[in-house]
Design a protein around this motif. Sequence first.
Motif, mmCIF file in Angstrom:
data_model
loop_
_atom_site.group_PDB
_atom_site.id
_atom_site.type_symbol
_atom_site.label_atom_id
_atom_site.label_comp_id
_atom_site.label_asym_id
_atom_site.label_seq_id
_atom_site.Cartn_x
_atom_site.Cartn_y
_atom_site.Cartn_z
ATOM 1 N N ARG A 116 23.077 70.665 2.537
ATOM 2 C CA ARG A 116 22.088 71.497 3.103
ATOM 3 C C ARG A 116 20.891 71.925 2.284
ATOM 4 N NH1 ARG A 116 21.451 74.151 7.726
ATOM 5 N NH2 ARG A 116 20.131 76.166 7.652
ATOM 6 N N LEU A 117 19.695 71.554 2.371
ATOM 7 C CA LEU A 117 18.610 71.935 1.443
ATOM 8 C C LEU A 117 18.573 73.432 1.887
ATOM 9 C CD1 LEU A 117 15.736 69.139 2.053
ATOM 10 C CD2 LEU A 117 17.637 69.473 0.244
ATOM 11 N N SER A 118 18.011 74.259 0.722
ATOM 12 C CA SER A 118 17.982 75.728 0.729
ATOM 13 C C SER A 118 19.019 76.186 1.225
ATOM 14 C CB SER A 118 16.533 75.985 1.467
ATOM 15 O OG SER A 118 16.083 77.292 1.503
ATOM 16 N N SER A 119 20.216 76.185 1.018
ATOM 17 C CA SER A 119 21.563 76.866 1.263
ATOM 18 C C SER A 119 21.387 78.264 0.701
ATOM 19 C CB SER A 119 22.638 76.112 0.724
ATOM 20 O OG SER A 119 23.751 77.027 0.951
ATOM 21 N N ASN A 120 21.830 79.344 1.555
ATOM 22 C CA ASN A 120 21.548 80.680 1.257
ATOM 23 C C ASN A 120 22.861 81.250 0.651
ATOM 24 O OD1 ASN A 120 23.166 80.834 3.639
ATOM 25 N ND2 ASN A 120 22.181 82.529 4.200
ATOM 26 N N ASP A 121 24.062 80.207 0.339
ATOM 27 C CA ASP A 121 25.315 80.782 0.043
ATOM 28 C C ASP A 121 25.255 81.530 -1.239
ATOM 29 O OD1 ASP A 121 28.308 80.390 0.199
ATOM 30 O OD2 ASP A 121 28.041 79.523 -1.742
ATOM 31 N N LYS A 122 24.275 81.153 -2.501
ATOM 32 C CA LYS A 122 24.622 81.780 -3.635
ATOM 33 C C LYS A 122 23.857 83.237 -3.455
ATOM 34 C CE LYS A 122 25.159 78.294 -6.791
ATOM 35 N NZ LYS A 122 24.650 77.432 -8.049
ATOM 36 N N VAL A 123 22.982 83.437 -2.337
ATOM 37 C CA VAL A 123 22.261 84.735 -1.973
ATOM 38 C C VAL A 123 23.351 85.659 -1.196
ATOM 39 C CG1 VAL A 123 20.521 85.913 -0.694
ATOM 40 C CG2 VAL A 123 20.022 83.852 -1.927
ATOM 41 N N VAL A 124 24.131 84.942 -0.406
ATOM 42 C CA VAL A 124 24.962 85.672 0.487
ATOM 43 C C VAL A 124 26.203 86.239 -0.394
ATOM 44 C CG1 VAL A 124 26.876 85.758 2.564
ATOM 45 C CG2 VAL A 124 24.205 84.840 2.753
ATOM 46 N N HIS A 125 26.593 85.322 -1.287
ATOM 47 C CA HIS A 125 27.917 85.575 -2.174
ATOM 48 C C HIS A 125 27.506 85.423 -3.586
ATOM 49 C CE1 HIS A 125 29.271 83.462 1.711
ATOM 50 N NE2 HIS A 125 30.242 84.841 1.540
ATOM 51 N N ARG A 130 37.065 83.413 -7.112
ATOM 52 C CA ARG A 130 38.210 83.665 -7.668
ATOM 53 C C ARG A 130 38.288 84.514 -8.731
ATOM 54 N NH1 ARG A 130 41.347 78.374 -9.408
ATOM 55 N NH2 ARG A 130 41.899 78.278 -7.241
ATOM 56 N N TYR A 131 37.373 84.110 -9.583
ATOM 57 C CA TYR A 131 37.113 85.347 -10.900
ATOM 58 C C TYR A 131 35.934 86.388 -10.915
ATOM 59 C CZ TYR A 131 40.441 81.720 -12.800
ATOM 60 O OH TYR A 131 41.495 80.861 -12.884
ATOM 61 N N ASN A 132 35.582 86.213 -9.854
ATOM 62 C CA ASN A 132 34.315 87.187 -9.358
ATOM 63 C C ASN A 132 33.159 87.177 -10.642
ATOM 64 O OD1 ASN A 132 33.274 89.351 -7.807
ATOM 65 N ND2 ASN A 132 33.966 90.719 -9.453
ATOM 66 N N ARG A 133 32.844 86.006 -10.956
ATOM 67 C CA ARG A 133 31.857 85.704 -12.000
ATOM 68 C C ARG A 133 30.348 85.824 -11.179
ATOM 69 N NH1 ARG A 133 34.124 79.778 -14.360
ATOM 70 N NH2 ARG A 133 35.525 80.682 -15.556
ATOM 71 N N LYS A 134 29.457 86.398 -12.156
ATOM 72 C CA LYS A 134 28.150 86.472 -11.361
ATOM 73 C C LYS A 134 27.583 85.029 -11.466
ATOM 74 C CE LYS A 134 23.590 88.639 -11.822
ATOM 75 N NZ LYS A 134 23.018 89.787 -12.620
ATOM 76 N N ARG A 135 26.869 84.463 -10.349
ATOM 77 C CA ARG A 135 26.631 83.175 -10.438
ATOM 78 C C ARG A 135 25.577 82.749 -11.398
ATOM 79 N NH1 ARG A 135 29.608 80.473 -6.228
ATOM 80 N NH2 ARG A 135 30.521 81.717 -4.627
ATOM 81 N N ALA A 136 25.804 81.663 -11.949
ATOM 82 C CA ALA A 136 24.768 81.449 -13.172
ATOM 83 C C ALA A 136 23.745 80.300 -12.519
ATOM 84 C CB ALA A 136 25.469 80.901 -14.402
ATOM 85 N N GLY A 137 24.154 79.430 -11.685
ATOM 86 C CA GLY A 137 23.053 78.465 -11.138
ATOM 87 C C GLY A 137 21.939 78.933 -10.288
ATOM 88 N N ARG A 138 20.882 78.075 -10.524
ATOM 89 C CA ARG A 138 19.713 78.428 -9.852
ATOM 90 C C ARG A 138 19.920 78.023 -8.226
ATOM 91 N NH1 ARG A 138 14.934 75.765 -12.798
ATOM 92 N NH2 ARG A 138 13.733 76.669 -11.391
ATOM 93 N N LYS A 139 19.358 78.730 -7.478
ATOM 94 C CA LYS A 139 19.737 78.460 -5.958
ATOM 95 C C LYS A 139 19.337 77.389 -5.432
ATOM 96 C CE LYS A 139 18.157 82.662 -4.960
ATOM 97 N NZ LYS A 139 18.003 83.252 -6.139
ATOM 98 N N GLY A 140 20.273 76.297 -5.156
ATOM 99 C CA GLY A 140 19.765 75.129 -4.430
ATOM 100 C C GLY A 140 19.130 74.017 -5.363
ATOM 101 N N ILE A 141 19.345 74.295 -6.645
ATOM 102 C CA ILE A 141 18.692 73.343 -7.614
ATOM 103 C C ILE A 141 19.678 71.913 -7.918
ATOM 104 C CG2 ILE A 141 17.678 72.939 -10.077
ATOM 105 C CD1 ILE A 141 16.111 74.746 -8.171
ATOM 106 N N GLY A 142 20.899 72.278 -7.691
ATOM 107 C CA GLY A 142 21.914 71.157 -8.107
ATOM 108 C C GLY A 142 21.787 69.906 -7.821
ATOM 109 N N ARG A 143 21.605 69.792 -6.426
ATOM 110 C CA ARG A 143 21.301 68.357 -6.009
ATOM 111 C C ARG A 143 20.005 67.677 -6.372
ATOM 112 N NH1 ARG A 143 20.134 72.244 -2.591
ATOM 113 N NH2 ARG A 143 22.253 72.193 -1.717
ATOM 114 N N PHE A 144 18.948 68.369 -6.590
ATOM 115 C CA PHE A 144 17.864 67.832 -7.328
ATOM 116 C C PHE A 144 18.031 67.662 -8.612
ATOM 117 C CE2 PHE A 144 16.369 71.004 -3.748
ATOM 118 C CZ PHE A 144 15.967 70.059 -2.940
ATOM 119 N N ALA A 145 18.932 68.388 -9.244
ATOM 120 C CA ALA A 145 19.129 67.887 -10.647
ATOM 121 C C ALA A 145 19.829 66.747 -10.914
ATOM 122 C CB ALA A 145 20.013 69.120 -11.265
#
Length: 822
Positions: A116-125, A130-145
């Motif tokens: 899904r393009l422009s998923s808001n999962d990293k905004v909502v979560h 599991r480890y309550n890490r602050k997410r490091a990846g930029r939102k929605g960039i992975g598939r384009f990478a």
Amino acid sequence: MNGSLDIERLRAEYAEALEGETPDFNRLIELAAETAQKDPDHVRFSTDAGIISRLGRELVAKEETAVAELIKNAYDADATFVQLTFQDSREEGGVLIIDDNGLGMTRDQLIAGFMRLSSNDKVVHPYSTRYNRKRAGRKGIGRFAVQRLGKVLTIITQTKNSSNALKIEIDWEAFTQGRELTTIASTIETLEKKQKEEGTTLIISDLREGWSEKAILRVYRYVSELQQPYPLHTGTELNKNEEQASNDIKADPGFKTELIEKLGNSARTIANEETEIFSHALARIDAYVDANGNGFWSMKSDRLEIDIEDTPIGPNVEEDEQSEEDDLNEDEKSEGGYNEYDSDDFEEDYDKSLRMLEQRLEYEKRMKIADIQPFKHLKNVSINAYYFIWNSGLISRSMSATLRNLATEKGGIRIYRNGFRVLPYGEKNDDWLELDDSYARRIFLPPHGNSNFFGFVELIDRQGFLFDETSSREGLLENAAFEELRKLTYRVLIAAVLQVAQARGRKQSREQINWNKEKNNLSDFNAIKGAADRLITLVKIKNSNHTNGEDDFDYSDIADEIKNAVDNQEILRNELIAELGLLRVLASLGLVIGEFTHEVRQLLSAAYVNARALSKVVFSDQKDKETAEDLFSNIQSFRTYANYFDRAVSDNALRELSSQDLRLVIRNFVATIESSAQRRGIVIETVIDGYDILTPPMHSSELSSLLFNLYTNSQKAIRRARKRGKIRIKSGIDDRSVYLEFSDNGDGIPVEHQERIFDAFFTTSTPVDQDASQEDELQGTGLGLKIVKDIVAGYDGEIYLTNPPEGYNTSFRVELPLYIEK
């Protein structure tokens, strides 16, 4: 009429697509798009498939950045290990395999997330599951990478609770301009057998570009901030009950990355924590206490040729033995040593020295042959640590800033009990060994703060007889065993640090006598001068024995040149000594300030310990508890400020210019001022575009001064505007320059003042009254921006007001020449 015919045709084609056991989903989607276009009363957006490749190029400019984003996605999925294999990738057309042991994805997560393009999962979560890490990846960039890297992607993923794995293959070449994005389908299949317990594997085929070894190394640098150079587990074998209990443990075990290059059947490691972190350590330190309480410690430094192996160590010497040694030391000091005799009382002085020497030898003999006592409480303990010294020329410039930043965030000595990490030991600002406090008090001079170590202590105590957690599960009970552990670990680390200092010819303590820091330099200088003198003598002898017909060149010219050069160096050295004398006078004020800050550090360390203890007290009144916690938080913030400025001053003291990475500089600065900004209701946003945003070689303290000046100006402007403040710091690379933009939503700068803001003593601050604080008085002098401009101009850069982004009123832009690493 034509519209009615089209509708009838669509109905017929819908019916045809729905026939059979399995509908033709691709055809149904095409028909849905066509149906939407026939709607006479509404219009809808559609998406051209070419947007995938376009976004891949625009959002991910460099292939190293693209791979770094995929590693960050593995980190966000709570992976503890990710392995990258570059297979036959020196030229384009190779394969990249990214394999992690994260949570994996279900079918629904694949469809709603990755597909899904422009998923808001990293905004909502914003924090991981599991480890309550602050997410490091930029939102929605992975598939384009992924699309940026290769032409075909294969995903194989499985979750812990699933019995099967899922496999998807995506052909990025199918996403061409002119096609509707939603009509391009990728096959998903269920694999009967899982590849592993959980995790995801990305196979990127037909790579678009070749990968050199340097490019692969840059990938590791880009994700170095995520690495935790500690064991994922300590290797302790667990029984079934312990394994089951581990499912409830939420402490982050860490994250490691390994990059491998495979050419044909030959594979080699390009980068992992050993090559990129531990190989830069000055020494490795090990110690252990066996099941009988017998302790041993070892240390190895190939660079300094130190190899200490299994040296016995026990509890501290008894008080009477320590007192005896102190008495001996005092007697020797008062009598002037063994070798100073007065000519008038030679025999008496000689006899006294002989007796002192005999006493010393007898004492050392007794201590040497005496059995070292075992520890009373410690059993089955091991210690492992790597020791680093920053800003010493011992680490390459390209890695120094990266590793030091990692050490600032994650350095220290952690504790693992029965295979699992115990918090908060080794966390940032936790000083359970009082290393930071010891270094601040300067009892031992070599660097030995928490940021100088990556290490851990492992405790094996399955029944909890020696070490048990507190009722709040925040740390271990501070009983006799814990106190013995603390002393042992501190003693081993300090012993190793002093060994390194001795090998490097550095002073070890303030009380150390008969130490001359110029001794080595003088001996080298005299050796060169003596060699030149001897060369002149030898040449004269050779010339006196010269035979006609042989080479008649006068070698004495060469010797004279060497002699003159050395003489000139001696003149220059004397001039420098005179200049240093002047600098010592000018530094007298600095000494006063240094003594003052030394006292502050001591008081601050004591206040920190007391506040931490107070924050753990169980109060009957919730308000009292909150007050204690606020006090502890404020002192932590104060320590952060103090450590930041101590670091800036110590860096400056070395007088060595080095290129600064704005990405790391900004992150450290924001971490320092964040609590201050929060208290003032100011939100800070950072936007960092790219990596290796390198300034010209400069002092880090100059950038600190620049940022703090801009911050205090923004702070005052926001206060005057009487609104909820926000500050935006942006940095990146623009052509051949690096830039930094500092914006705020304060009251702005009037147009008539904008040309004068960099003039000395010009200020827009409101005049202070007699009740103003000294801080307010100093901040309103009108020298801040003048100093900033001088700093920037000194490196052929410029600073100016630029158009602020939307929502902001003032924006300063700093531009400096881009430093290219050689």
